[in-house]
Design a protein around this motif. Structure first.
Motif, PDB file in Angstrom:
ATOM      1  N   VAL A 195      12.556 -14.191  20.972  1.00  0.00           N
ATOM      2  CA  VAL A 195      11.656 -13.802  20.084  1.00  0.00           C
ATOM      3  C   VAL A 195      11.490 -14.697  18.874  1.00  0.00           C
ATOM      4  N   ASN A 240       3.433  -3.903  24.819  1.00  0.00           N
ATOM      5  CA  ASN A 240       5.101  -3.898  24.206  1.00  0.00           C
ATOM      6  C   ASN A 240       5.894  -4.071  25.279  1.00  0.00           C
ATOM      7  N   TYR A 241       6.768  -5.172  25.069  1.00  0.00           N
ATOM      8  CA  TYR A 241       7.960  -5.370  25.907  1.00  0.00           C
ATOM      9  C   TYR A 241       9.056  -5.816  25.126  1.00  0.00           C
ATOM     10  N   ARG A 242      10.223  -5.322  25.936  1.00  0.00           N
ATOM     11  CA  ARG A 242      11.241  -5.888  25.229  1.00  0.00           C
ATOM     12  C   ARG A 242      12.139  -7.058  25.677  1.00  0.00           C
ATOM     13  N   LEU A 243      12.232  -8.118  24.667  1.00  0.00           N
ATOM     14  CA  LEU A 243      12.637  -9.232  24.854  1.00  0.00           C
ATOM     15  C   LEU A 243      13.879  -9.521  24.193  1.00  0.00           C
ATOM     16  N   PRO A 244      14.823 -10.525  24.551  1.00  0.00           N
ATOM     17  CA  PRO A 244      16.014 -10.744  23.647  1.00  0.00           C
ATOM     18  C   PRO A 244      15.515 -11.488  22.622  1.00  0.00           C
ATOM     19  N   ALA A 245      16.411 -11.130  21.437  1.00  0.00           N
ATOM     20  CA  ALA A 245      16.030 -11.409  20.131  1.00  0.00           C
ATOM     21  C   ALA A 245      15.848 -12.954  19.674  1.00  0.00           C
TER      22      ALA A 245
END
Length: 95
Positions: free
Chosen positions: A63, A55-60
């Motif tokens: 994505v 799991n990673y957090r990326l800019p919307a």
């Protein structure tokens, strides 16, 4: 002999529980959708021991671009991300 109101309520609850347990899941929960079936088939083809969930957090915006691009790729988003990361890591090793 007549049943008490509590006994009648218990019997009705048992009947309702039995009818709820015997019914199958509605289509809206994705059990019978074609996408869910094809996803299960693809997952069966890939050995589970070689895949790891990350799991990673990326800019919307990124994505959304990734999803749009993955629609045209054969392996889907997993294959697209794996190949991009592999190429980037190879370029880092050359430096």
């Amino acid at each position: 002999m007549a049943l008490k109101s509590t006994d009648m309520a218990k019997n009705m609850a048992k009947k309702l529980d039995g009818s709820l347990k015997s019914e199958s899941l509605p289509d809206r929960f994705g059990q019978s959708s074609k996408a869910a079936a094809s996803k299960r088939e693809r997952a069966a083809d890939i050995p589970a021991s070689k895949l790891i969930s990350v799991n990673y957090r990326l800019p919307a915006e990124l994505v959304n671009r990734l999803r749009d691009h993955a629609l045209h790729c054969e392996g889907g988003i997993n294959q697209l991300v794996a190949s991009a990361l592999n190429e980037w890591l190879m370029s880092q090793d050359k430096k």
